[in-house]
Design a protein around this motif. Structure first.
Motif, PDB file in Angstrom:
ATOM      1  N   ASP A   1     -35.210 137.391  66.313  1.00 25.55           N
ATOM      2  CA  ASP A   1     -34.977 135.948  66.354  1.00 25.55           C
ATOM      3  C   ASP A   1     -33.470 135.668  66.286  1.00 25.55           C
ATOM      4  O   ASP A   1     -32.959 135.200  65.264  1.00 25.55           O
TER       5      ASP A   1
ATOM      6  N   GLN B   1     -29.811 133.988  66.652  1.00 23.90           N
ATOM      7  CA  GLN B   1     -29.307 132.618  66.585  1.00 23.90           C
ATOM      8  C   GLN B   1     -28.286 132.444  67.712  1.00 23.90           C
ATOM      9  O   GLN B   1     -27.206 133.020  67.675  1.00 23.90           O
ATOM     10  N   VAL B   2     -28.629 131.677  68.731  1.00 21.86           N
ATOM     11  CA  VAL B   2     -27.755 131.431  69.868  1.00 21.86           C
ATOM     12  C   VAL B   2     -27.303 129.992  69.787  1.00 21.86           C
ATOM     13  O   VAL B   2     -28.115 129.078  69.692  1.00 21.86           O
ATOM     14  N   GLY B   3     -26.001 129.777  69.805  1.00 23.49           N
ATOM     15  CA  GLY B   3     -25.487 128.417  69.716  1.00 23.49           C
ATOM     16  C   GLY B   3     -24.054 128.357  70.207  1.00 23.49           C
ATOM     17  O   GLY B   3     -23.511 129.318  70.751  1.00 23.49           O
ATOM     18  N   VAL B   4     -23.417 127.224  70.011  1.00 24.63           N
ATOM     19  CA  VAL B   4     -22.049 127.002  70.431  1.00 24.63           C
ATOM     20  C   VAL B   4     -21.131 127.293  69.260  1.00 24.63           C
ATOM     21  O   VAL B   4     -21.369 126.825  68.141  1.00 24.63           O
TER      22      VAL B   4
ATOM     23  N   GLN C   1     -18.371 126.737  66.832  1.00 28.84           N
ATOM     24  CA  GLN C   1     -17.829 125.454  66.389  1.00 28.84           C
ATOM     25  C   GLN C   1     -16.545 125.592  65.600  1.00 28.84           C
ATOM     26  O   GLN C   1     -15.886 124.608  65.329  1.00 28.84           O
TER      27      GLN C   1
END
Length: 71
Positions: free
Chosen positions: A5, A7-10, A12
């Motif tokens: 699982d 964690q894919v995101g931008v 920041q």
């Protein structure tokens, strides 16, 4: 379970460093220059050009039209 699982995101927050090239040191040894001169003389047939980059540049300015353009 954590690996399955992600964690894919931008992104920041963080730091970006800017780098520039301030100098370039190009040195050639005597043996390398001699090998380059031999190769140029063999490829071009210019046996009378001195072992000097400036002399080859002057020769090329006079004879560039004798050779096909690079592709």
């Amino acid at each position: 379970a954590f690996i399955a699982d992600p964690q894919v995101g931008v992104l920041q927050e963080g730091i970006v460093l800017d780098a520039q090239v301030h100098s370039l040191d190009r040195t050639a040894t005597w043996a390398e220059r001699r090998a380059y001169t031999w190769a140029l003389r063999t490829l071009t047939g210019a046996a009378d050009v001195k072992d000097d980059p400036a002399a080859w540049l002057a020769w090329w300015k006079d004879h560039a039209q004798d050779f096909p353009p690079a592709r």
